[in-house]
Design a protein around this motif. Structure first.
Motif, mmCIF file in Angstrom:
data_model
loop_
_atom_site.group_PDB
_atom_site.id
_atom_site.type_symbol
_atom_site.label_atom_id
_atom_site.label_comp_id
_atom_site.label_asym_id
_atom_site.label_seq_id
_atom_site.Cartn_x
_atom_site.Cartn_y
_atom_site.Cartn_z
ATOM 1 N N ASN A 11 2.335 1.712 -3.437
ATOM 2 C CA ASN A 11 1.319 2.202 -4.385
ATOM 3 C C ASN A 11 1.031 3.684 -4.172
ATOM 4 O O ASN A 11 0.867 4.433 -5.134
ATOM 5 N N ARG A 12 0.972 4.109 -2.911
ATOM 6 C CA ARG A 12 0.735 5.532 -2.636
ATOM 7 C C ARG A 12 1.919 6.375 -3.102
ATOM 8 O O ARG A 12 1.733 7.457 -3.656
ATOM 9 N N LYS A 58 -7.567 6.711 -9.164
ATOM 10 C CA LYS A 58 -7.279 5.571 -8.287
ATOM 11 C C LYS A 58 -5.786 5.263 -8.264
ATOM 12 O O LYS A 58 -5.234 4.927 -7.219
ATOM 13 N N SER A 118 -4.143 7.987 -6.093
ATOM 14 C CA SER A 118 -4.427 7.862 -4.660
ATOM 15 C C SER A 118 -3.772 6.626 -4.060
ATOM 16 O O SER A 118 -3.692 6.500 -2.831
ATOM 17 N N SER A 161 -4.968 3.629 -4.441
ATOM 18 C CA SER A 161 -5.966 2.590 -4.155
ATOM 19 C C SER A 161 -5.928 1.472 -5.194
ATOM 20 O O SER A 161 -6.363 0.359 -4.900
ATOM 21 N N ASN A 162 -5.431 1.744 -6.383
ATOM 22 C CA ASN A 162 -5.231 0.716 -7.413
ATOM 23 C C ASN A 162 -3.764 0.654 -7.784
ATOM 24 O O ASN A 162 -3.108 1.686 -7.921
ATOM 25 N N ASP A 198 0.828 -1.202 0.000
ATOM 26 C CA ASP A 198 0.000 0.000 0.000
ATOM 27 C C ASP A 198 0.866 1.257 0.000
ATOM 28 O O ASP A 198 0.580 2.211 -0.713
#
Length: 65
Positions: free
Chosen positions: A9-10, A43, A46, A48-49, A6
């Motif tokens: 990804n962020r 996404k 952010s 989230s994806n 996570d």
């Protein structure tokens, strides 16, 4: 490990947003250039994806980075 993913990804999303805004592109414009909707780009930005490597390559080409 999921928390590490996570965070990665962020971080990628923040970098994507930074470079997109530096180029003066809207989410819709970059999305069109790489073949996704602006919602999908939101996404990605952010975190989230996750962005697939092939899509990340298209982003780098579109942003010339």
């Amino acid at each position: 490990m999921p928390r590490d993913n996570d965070a990665i990804n962020r971080r990628i999303g923040r970098n994507l947003r930074f470079h997109r805004t530096q180029q003066g592109l809207s989410q819709a414009e970059l999305g069109q250039a790489i073949g996704v909707t602006f919602q999908q780009l939101q996404k990605y930005e952010s975190g989230s994806n996750r962005i697939a490597a092939s899509r990340l390559y298209k982003v780098s080409r579109a942003l010339r980075v």
